[in-house]
Design a protein around this motif. Structure first.
Motif, PDB file in Angstrom:
ATOM      1  N   GLN A  55       1.741  16.828 -58.143  1.00 47.14           N
ATOM      2  CA  GLN A  55       1.325  15.587 -58.788  1.00 47.14           C
ATOM      3  C   GLN A  55       0.484  15.889 -60.027  1.00 47.14           C
ATOM      4  OE1 GLN A  55       2.404  12.398 -57.869  1.00 47.14           O
ATOM      5  NE2 GLN A  55       1.584  12.029 -59.919  1.00 47.14           N
ATOM      6  N   GLU A  56      -0.369  16.900 -59.917  1.00 49.60           N
ATOM      7  CA  GLU A  56      -1.173  17.316 -61.070  1.00 49.60           C
ATOM      8  C   GLU A  56      -0.268  17.817 -62.193  1.00 49.60           C
ATOM      9  OE1 GLU A  56      -4.034  20.181 -59.854  1.00 49.60           O
ATOM     10  OE2 GLU A  56      -5.187  18.778 -58.623  1.00 49.60           O
ATOM     11  N   GLN A  57       0.722  18.622 -61.819  1.00 47.19           N
ATOM     12  CA  GLN A  57       1.662  19.132 -62.817  1.00 47.19           C
ATOM     13  C   GLN A  57       2.444  17.986 -63.460  1.00 47.19           C
ATOM     14  OE1 GLN A  57       4.194  22.208 -61.265  1.00 47.19           O
ATOM     15  NE2 GLN A  57       2.486  23.481 -60.587  1.00 47.19           N
ATOM     16  N   TRP A  58       2.851  17.027 -62.634  1.00 48.21           N
ATOM     17  CA  TRP A  58       3.632  15.898 -63.145  1.00 48.21           C
ATOM     18  C   TRP A  58       2.797  15.041 -64.081  1.00 48.21           C
ATOM     19  CZ3 TRP A  58       8.153  14.353 -64.271  1.00 48.21           C
ATOM     20  CH2 TRP A  58       8.415  13.005 -64.515  1.00 48.21           C
ATOM     21  N   ASP A  59       1.540  14.778 -63.727  1.00 47.47           N
ATOM     22  CA  ASP A  59       0.659  13.987 -64.582  1.00 47.47           C
ATOM     23  C   ASP A  59       0.480  14.672 -65.938  1.00 47.47           C
ATOM     24  OD1 ASP A  59       0.340  12.103 -62.607  1.00 47.47           O
ATOM     25  OD2 ASP A  59      -1.566  12.904 -61.881  1.00 47.47           O
ATOM     26  N   GLU A  60       0.357  15.999 -65.910  1.00 52.12           N
ATOM     27  CA  GLU A  60       0.180  16.754 -67.152  1.00 52.12           C
ATOM     28  C   GLU A  60       1.438  16.689 -68.017  1.00 52.12           C
ATOM     29  OE1 GLU A  60      -0.798  21.326 -68.676  1.00 52.12           O
ATOM     30  OE2 GLU A  60      -0.994  20.787 -66.556  1.00 52.12           O
ATOM     31  N   VAL A  61       2.591  16.943 -67.408  1.00 58.39           N
ATOM     32  CA  VAL A  61       3.831  16.958 -68.184  1.00 58.39           C
ATOM     33  C   VAL A  61       4.204  15.555 -68.640  1.00 58.39           C
ATOM     34  CG1 VAL A  61       5.519  16.643 -66.305  1.00 58.39           C
ATOM     35  CG2 VAL A  61       6.119  18.036 -68.286  1.00 58.39           C
ATOM     36  N   LYS A  62       3.868  14.545 -67.851  1.00 56.88           N
ATOM     37  CA  LYS A  62       4.121  13.160 -68.265  1.00 56.88           C
ATOM     38  C   LYS A  62       3.275  12.808 -69.479  1.00 56.88           C
ATOM     39  CE  LYS A  62       4.306   8.414 -66.535  1.00 56.88           C
ATOM     40  NZ  LYS A  62       4.056   7.527 -65.369  1.00 56.88           N
ATOM     41  N   GLY A  63       2.018  13.282 -69.482  1.00 53.33           N
ATOM     42  CA  GLY A  63       1.158  13.063 -70.631  1.00 53.33           C
ATOM     43  C   GLY A  63       1.722  13.726 -71.875  1.00 53.33           C
ATOM     44  N   GLN A  64       2.255  14.935 -71.717  1.00 55.27           N
ATOM     45  CA  GLN A  64       2.870  15.637 -72.842  1.00 55.27           C
ATOM     46  C   GLN A  64       4.098  14.886 -73.349  1.00 55.27           C
ATOM     47  OE1 GLN A  64       3.647  19.506 -71.199  1.00 55.27           O
ATOM     48  NE2 GLN A  64       1.510  20.158 -71.289  1.00 55.27           N
ATOM     49  N   LEU A  65       4.855  14.329 -72.430  1.00 54.67           N
ATOM     50  CA  LEU A  65       6.052  13.574 -72.802  1.00 54.67           C
ATOM     51  C   LEU A  65       5.674  12.308 -73.566  1.00 54.67           C
ATOM     52  CD1 LEU A  65       9.073  13.054 -72.729  1.00 54.67           C
ATOM     53  CD2 LEU A  65       8.831  12.163 -70.397  1.00 54.67           C
TER      54      LEU A  65
ATOM     55  N   ALA B 184      10.663  15.908 -78.205  1.00 56.02           N
ATOM     56  CA  ALA B 184      10.956  15.128 -77.000  1.00 56.02           C
ATOM     57  C   ALA B 184      11.826  15.919 -76.036  1.00 56.02           C
ATOM     58  CB  ALA B 184      11.641  13.821 -77.380  1.00 56.02           C
ATOM     59  N   GLU B 185      12.789  16.656 -76.561  1.00 53.35           N
ATOM     60  CA  GLU B 185      13.663  17.473 -75.724  1.00 53.35           C
ATOM     61  C   GLU B 185      12.864  18.508 -74.945  1.00 53.35           C
ATOM     62  OE1 GLU B 185      16.518  19.047 -78.482  1.00 53.35           O
ATOM     63  OE2 GLU B 185      18.086  17.652 -77.810  1.00 53.35           O
ATOM     64  N   ARG B 186      11.928  19.172 -75.615  1.00 54.61           N
ATOM     65  CA  ARG B 186      11.114  20.185 -74.943  1.00 54.61           C
ATOM     66  C   ARG B 186      10.270  19.560 -73.837  1.00 54.61           C
ATOM     67  NH1 ARG B 186      10.648  22.264 -80.310  1.00 54.61           N
ATOM     68  NH2 ARG B 186       8.675  21.154 -80.617  1.00 54.61           N
ATOM     69  N   ALA B 187       9.683  18.402 -74.115  1.00 55.83           N
ATOM     70  CA  ALA B 187       8.868  17.719 -73.108  1.00 55.83           C
ATOM     71  C   ALA B 187       9.720  17.266 -71.928  1.00 55.83           C
ATOM     72  CB  ALA B 187       8.153  16.524 -73.736  1.00 55.83           C
ATOM     73  N   LEU B 188      10.924  16.788 -72.216  1.00 57.50           N
ATOM     74  CA  LEU B 188      11.834  16.351 -71.153  1.00 57.50           C
ATOM     75  C   LEU B 188      12.315  17.539 -70.324  1.00 57.50           C
ATOM     76  CD1 LEU B 188      13.832  13.723 -73.199  1.00 57.50           C
ATOM     77  CD2 LEU B 188      12.590  13.232 -71.087  1.00 57.50           C
ATOM     78  N   ASP B 189      12.533  18.675 -70.974  1.00 62.14           N
ATOM     79  CA  ASP B 189      12.932  19.888 -70.252  1.00 62.14           C
ATOM     80  C   ASP B 189      11.839  20.298 -69.268  1.00 62.14           C
ATOM     81  OD1 ASP B 189      15.347  20.078 -71.521  1.00 62.14           O
ATOM     82  OD2 ASP B 189      14.685  21.528 -73.016  1.00 62.14           O
ATOM     83  N   GLN B 190      10.585  20.195 -69.716  1.00 59.85           N
ATOM     84  CA  GLN B 190       9.471  20.559 -68.850  1.00 59.85           C
ATOM     85  C   GLN B 190       9.342  19.599 -67.680  1.00 59.85           C
ATOM     86  OE1 GLN B 190       7.848  23.339 -69.107  1.00 59.85           O
ATOM     87  NE2 GLN B 190       6.552  22.907 -67.331  1.00 59.85           N
TER      88      GLN B 190
ATOM     89  N   ILE C 199      17.406  12.258 -63.514  1.00 59.51           N
ATOM     90  CA  ILE C 199      16.654  12.873 -64.610  1.00 59.51           C
ATOM     91  C   ILE C 199      17.520  12.973 -65.856  1.00 59.51           C
ATOM     92  CG2 ILE C 199      15.502  14.974 -65.402  1.00 59.51           C
ATOM     93  CD1 ILE C 199      14.821  15.530 -62.455  1.00 59.51           C
ATOM     94  N   GLU C 200      18.749  13.457 -65.690  1.00 55.45           N
ATOM     95  CA  GLU C 200      19.646  13.643 -66.822  1.00 55.45           C
ATOM     96  C   GLU C 200      19.981  12.299 -67.482  1.00 55.45           C
ATOM     97  OE1 GLU C 200      21.856  15.247 -69.775  1.00 55.45           O
ATOM     98  OE2 GLU C 200      20.441  16.217 -68.423  1.00 55.45           O
ATOM     99  N   LYS C 201      20.184  11.280 -66.670  1.00 60.62           N
ATOM    100  CA  LYS C 201      20.516   9.958 -67.216  1.00 60.62           C
ATOM    101  C   LYS C 201      19.365   9.417 -68.049  1.00 60.62           C
ATOM    102  CE  LYS C 201      23.106   5.860 -65.895  1.00 60.62           C
ATOM    103  NZ  LYS C 201      24.301   6.314 -66.636  1.00 60.62           N
ATOM    104  N   ARG C 202      18.157   9.592 -67.567  1.00 61.82           N
ATOM    105  CA  ARG C 202      16.985   9.128 -68.299  1.00 61.82           C
ATOM    106  C   ARG C 202      16.736   9.990 -69.531  1.00 61.82           C
ATOM    107  NH1 ARG C 202      17.277   7.303 -63.659  1.00 61.82           N
ATOM    108  NH2 ARG C 202      16.128   5.494 -62.869  1.00 61.82           N
ATOM    109  N   ARG C 203      17.037  11.247 -69.426  1.00 63.41           N
ATOM    110  CA  ARG C 203      16.905  12.140 -70.568  1.00 63.41           C
ATOM    111  C   ARG C 203      17.798  11.669 -71.725  1.00 63.41           C
ATOM    112  NH1 ARG C 203      16.174  17.735 -71.741  1.00 63.41           N
ATOM    113  NH2 ARG C 203      17.576  18.448 -73.366  1.00 63.41           N
ATOM    114  N   GLN C 204      19.040  11.379 -71.413  1.00 63.34           N
ATOM    115  CA  GLN C 204      19.976  10.930 -72.441  1.00 63.34           C
ATOM    116  C   GLN C 204      19.524   9.617 -73.063  1.00 63.34           C
ATOM    117  OE1 GLN C 204      23.945  10.814 -70.839  1.00 63.34           O
ATOM    118  NE2 GLN C 204      23.893  12.941 -70.156  1.00 63.34           N
TER     119      GLN C 204
END
Length: 204
Positions: free
Chosen positions: A186-196, A111-117, A89-94
């Motif tokens: 999975q629902e949470q991930w789909d939502e946060v991925k959409g936000q990202l 982007a940072e906030r979305a990645l944090d989530q 996660i951290e590597k992809r974040r950077q």
């Protein structure tokens, strides 16, 4: 009447020509996108394999068009999932933030906030997975002890044997609990991925 029929034929021919033109555009766009992805892959591979760091990745993409930066970010996000480790996660974040910094319409803080989530959801998922594994081990340990006391297992019984000897209701309960947990995250991930994707200006 003949004129109307001719008009219908002309309209039909026009529509078919437009459909062929649209297909050609889609094929061309698909070909261009494929070529771009193939050009991006080696750069990202060097980064993920440790050949370059995020600063050097920034240099690799310096001067790239925004569409290429977005495509690279999209490819990075595609490689991120609920089973990712904190290191992944951290590597992809950077990497995502390094590319975001190169955009003319840079939205690094968003982007940072979305990645944090996204990171938070993955960490919660991994913690819940570990909790379920621990609970399953406890259940199997208790199952083995009960069966040993009844003389159904010897002291060398393995975990798999204990699982096989679990009653059907226990197995269903475990499977149901895991499925519910997977669906929730999975629902949470789909939502946060959409936000990202929104934060990075990418299409969902």
């Amino acid at each position: 009447m003949i004129a109307d029929n001719d008009g219908d034929r002309i309209k039909s021919a026009y529509e078919k020509a437009m459909e062929r033109a649209e297909d050609m555009i889609e094929d061309t766009e698909g070909s261009i996108n494929y070529e771009r992805r193939e050009e991006i892959k080696p750069k990202l591979s060097r980064y993920f394999q440790g050949g370059i760091d995020s600063d050097e990745l920034w240099q690799e993409f310096s001067g790239a068009e925004e569409d290429e930066l977005k495509m690279a970010q999209e490819m990075i996000i595609e490689s991120l999932g609920l089973n990712s480790s904190e290191e992944e996660i951290e590597k992809r974040r950077q990497a995502v933030l390094a590319l975001e910094d190169l955009k003319d319409s840079s939205q690094v803080r968003t982007a940072e906030r979305a990645l944090d989530q996204a990171s938070k959801v993955v960490q919660q998922y991994n913690s819940e997975q570990e909790r379920l594994r621990s609970k399953l081990k406890d259940m199997m340990r208790q199952q083995m002890q009960d069966q040993q006391q009844r003389g159904q297992l010897n002291g060398d019984a393995v975990t798999m044997q204990a699982v096989q000897n679990m009653d059907e209701e226990t197995r269903r309960r475990i499977a149901r609990t895991r499925e519910q947990m997977e669906n929730k995250f999975q629902e949470q991930w789909d939502e946060v991925k959409g936000q990202l994707l929104d934060a990075l200006g990418l299409e969902k």
